[in-house]
Design a protein around this motif. Structure first.
Motif, PDB file in Angstrom:
ATOM      1  N   PRO A  80       1.038  -1.068   0.074  1.00 20.83           N
ATOM      2  CA  PRO A  80      -0.067   0.020  -0.059  1.00 20.83           C
ATOM      3  C   PRO A  80       0.887   1.173   0.079  1.00 20.83           C
ATOM      4  O   PRO A  80       1.939   1.197   0.649  1.00 20.83           O
ATOM      5  CB  PRO A  80      -0.788  -0.147   1.390  1.00 20.83           C
ATOM      6  CG  PRO A  80       0.337  -0.827   2.206  1.00 20.83           C
ATOM      7  CD  PRO A  80       0.609  -1.994   1.332  1.00 20.83           C
ATOM      8  N   ALA A  81       0.300   2.085  -0.873  1.00 18.65           N
ATOM      9  CA  ALA A  81       1.013   3.547  -0.885  1.00 18.65           C
ATOM     10  C   ALA A  81       2.463   3.367  -1.239  1.00 18.65           C
ATOM     11  O   ALA A  81       3.243   4.446  -0.881  1.00 18.65           O
ATOM     12  CB  ALA A  81       0.758   4.378   0.486  1.00 18.65           C
ATOM     13  N   ILE A  82       2.826   2.365  -2.099  1.00 18.83           N
ATOM     14  CA  ILE A  82       4.249   2.288  -2.487  1.00 18.83           C
ATOM     15  C   ILE A  82       4.763   3.409  -3.244  1.00 18.83           C
ATOM     16  O   ILE A  82       6.048   4.053  -3.224  1.00 18.83           O
ATOM     17  CB  ILE A  82       4.824   0.812  -2.796  1.00 18.83           C
ATOM     18  CG1 ILE A  82       6.383   0.735  -2.833  1.00 18.83           C
ATOM     19  CG2 ILE A  82       4.044   0.460  -3.931  1.00 18.83           C
ATOM     20  CD1 ILE A  82       6.850  -0.841  -3.084  1.00 18.83           C
ATOM     21  N   GLU A  83       4.085   3.561  -4.077  1.00 22.14           N
ATOM     22  CA  GLU A  83       4.700   4.765  -5.102  1.00 22.14           C
ATOM     23  C   GLU A  83       4.407   6.113  -4.528  1.00 22.14           C
ATOM     24  O   GLU A  83       5.267   7.069  -4.908  1.00 22.14           O
ATOM     25  CB  GLU A  83       3.692   4.639  -6.327  1.00 22.14           C
ATOM     26  CG  GLU A  83       3.785   3.415  -7.212  1.00 22.14           C
ATOM     27  CD  GLU A  83       5.320   3.089  -7.635  1.00 22.14           C
ATOM     28  OE1 GLU A  83       6.163   4.191  -8.055  1.00 22.14           O
ATOM     29  OE2 GLU A  83       5.479   1.679  -7.996  1.00 22.14           O
ATOM     30  N   GLU A  84       3.545   6.364  -3.797  1.00 19.63           N
ATOM     31  CA  GLU A  84       3.350   7.508  -3.185  1.00 19.63           C
ATOM     32  C   GLU A  84       4.499   7.935  -2.349  1.00 19.63           C
ATOM     33  O   GLU A  84       4.926   8.862  -2.121  1.00 19.63           O
ATOM     34  CB  GLU A  84       1.947   7.774  -2.366  1.00 19.63           C
ATOM     35  CG  GLU A  84       0.858   7.794  -3.169  1.00 19.63           C
ATOM     36  CD  GLU A  84       0.240   6.379  -3.488  1.00 19.63           C
ATOM     37  OE1 GLU A  84      -0.903   6.375  -3.773  1.00 19.63           O
ATOM     38  OE2 GLU A  84       1.159   5.396  -3.405  1.00 19.63           O
ATOM     39  N   CYS A  85       4.933   6.754  -1.277  1.00 20.72           N
ATOM     40  CA  CYS A  85       5.826   6.891  -0.566  1.00 20.72           C
ATOM     41  C   CYS A  85       7.478   7.399  -1.250  1.00 20.72           C
ATOM     42  O   CYS A  85       8.204   8.074  -0.856  1.00 20.72           O
ATOM     43  CB  CYS A  85       6.277   5.554   0.030  1.00 20.72           C
ATOM     44  SG  CYS A  85       4.938   5.428   1.684  1.00 20.72           S
ATOM     45  N   ARG A  86       7.476   6.612  -2.523  1.00 18.03           N
ATOM     46  CA  ARG A  86       8.633   6.625  -3.182  1.00 18.03           C
ATOM     47  C   ARG A  86       8.811   8.199  -3.587  1.00 18.03           C
ATOM     48  O   ARG A  86      10.037   8.552  -3.902  1.00 18.03           O
ATOM     49  CB  ARG A  86       8.635   5.938  -4.368  1.00 18.03           C
ATOM     50  CG  ARG A  86       9.114   4.326  -4.171  1.00 18.03           C
ATOM     51  CD  ARG A  86       9.118   3.282  -5.139  1.00 18.03           C
ATOM     52  NE  ARG A  86       9.441   2.044  -4.781  1.00 18.03           N
ATOM     53  CZ  ARG A  86       9.253   0.938  -5.325  1.00 18.03           C
ATOM     54  NH1 ARG A  86       8.469   0.960  -6.458  1.00 18.03           N
ATOM     55  NH2 ARG A  86       9.707  -0.341  -4.986  1.00 18.03           N
ATOM     56  N   ARG A  87       7.763   8.827  -3.731  1.00 21.61           N
ATOM     57  CA  ARG A  87       7.818  10.238  -4.175  1.00 21.61           C
ATOM     58  C   ARG A  87       7.892  11.136  -2.997  1.00 21.61           C
ATOM     59  O   ARG A  87       8.306  12.314  -3.289  1.00 21.61           O
ATOM     60  CB  ARG A  87       6.326  10.536  -5.266  1.00 21.61           C
ATOM     61  CG  ARG A  87       6.343   9.837  -6.378  1.00 21.61           C
ATOM     62  CD  ARG A  87       4.990  10.572  -7.029  1.00 21.61           C
ATOM     63  NE  ARG A  87       3.645  10.084  -6.535  1.00 21.61           N
ATOM     64  CZ  ARG A  87       2.712   9.173  -6.810  1.00 21.61           C
ATOM     65  NH1 ARG A  87       3.336   8.325  -7.849  1.00 21.61           N
ATOM     66  NH2 ARG A  87       2.186   8.933  -6.358  1.00 21.61           N
ATOM     67  N   ALA A  88       7.545  10.615  -1.719  1.00 23.72           N
ATOM     68  CA  ALA A  88       7.710  11.614  -0.702  1.00 23.72           C
ATOM     69  C   ALA A  88       9.041  11.438   0.034  1.00 23.72           C
ATOM     70  O   ALA A  88       9.303  12.269   0.945  1.00 23.72           O
ATOM     71  CB  ALA A  88       6.403  10.994   0.375  1.00 23.72           C
ATOM     72  N   VAL A  89       9.707  10.424  -0.253  1.00 24.86           N
ATOM     73  CA  VAL A  89      10.777  10.354   0.474  1.00 24.86           C
ATOM     74  C   VAL A  89      12.092  10.160  -0.470  1.00 24.86           C
ATOM     75  O   VAL A  89      12.006  10.010  -1.887  1.00 24.86           O
ATOM     76  CB  VAL A  89      11.112   9.166   1.317  1.00 24.86           C
ATOM     77  CG1 VAL A  89       9.984   9.359   2.484  1.00 24.86           C
ATOM     78  CG2 VAL A  89      10.850   7.737   0.745  1.00 24.86           C
TER      79      VAL A  89
END
Length: 213
Positions: A80-89
């Motif tokens: 879950p949210a893996i792509e969003e996390c990659r953009r966030a960090v």
């Protein structure tokens, strides 16, 4: 240091730290673990995943900024949210489902997936591609907390054996809760095909990043 995000909210340290302990035992990975709030049953359907996503992103940012980890893994089969996390960090972000799928493809060509949801996680299907064989689950075991009940391992073994009987040549877990109950150890005593544990797969992927133990 690997930052492990758990999507099951728990105050039981033995449960919370189980994935990190297993990664250390399996591959010597040093880690620190935290869980998202207010998800006592983890992620088990679309609604619970949508509720969890912003919490996961917030925790990933906190781990990078405050804990100074050099990589993060979302220890949930759905990634879950893996792509969003990659953009966030600004550090690598791994996902249990992706890591497990890649590992399964290395040891088999007909991957039987076993989980607790009605359908296999989409990210796992995407990563398996033509290696995907079939999916199965037990109606009796639909939440992570159900796995702690008596008889859960036997029930899951019957499900896995059904996949093997239908032609699967490797079993891939689609629930990190299976690691918490040490299901792979049980399966290895009874099943004849390789078994891929998602927590072990994350440990291998972290090592491949070259970040050390």
């Amino acid at each position: 240091m690997l930052g492990i995000i758990r999507v099951l909210t728990t105050e039981d340290e033995n449960v919370l730290l189980e994935h990190g302990k297993k990664m250390y035992e399996y591959a010597g990975v040093q880690s620190i673990t935290d869980c998202i709030p207010n998800q006592p049953n983890g992620i088990f359907d679309e609604k619970s995943e949508q509720e969890a996503n912003p919490k996961i992103i917030q925790l990933a940012r906190w781990m990078e900024e405050r804990l100074k980890v050099d990589a993060i893994t979302i220890s949930c089969a759905a990634d879950p949210a893996i792509e969003e996390c990659r953009r966030a960090v600004n550090i690598p972000v791994l996902g249990a489902g992706t890591c497990g799928a890649h590992s399964a493809c290395m040891v088999g060509s007909k991957v039987g997936v076993i989980g607790i949801t009605g359908e296999p996680p989409g990210q796992i299907l995407k990563e398996l591609g033509d290696h995907y064989h079939s999916y199965a689950f037990s109606e009796k075991l639909r939440k992570t907390t159900d796995l702690l009940e008596d008889g859960a391992k036997g029930e899951l073994m019957n499900v896995a054996q059904g996949l093997i009987d239908s032609g699967a040549d490797v079993i891939l877990f689609a629930c990190t809760g299976f690691s918490t109950i040490r299901l792979k150890d049980h399966f290895r005593q009874h099943l004849t095909v390789p078994v891929v544990d998602l927590v072990e797969a994350q440990a291998i992927a972290y090592q491949l990043l070259g970040q050390g133990g």
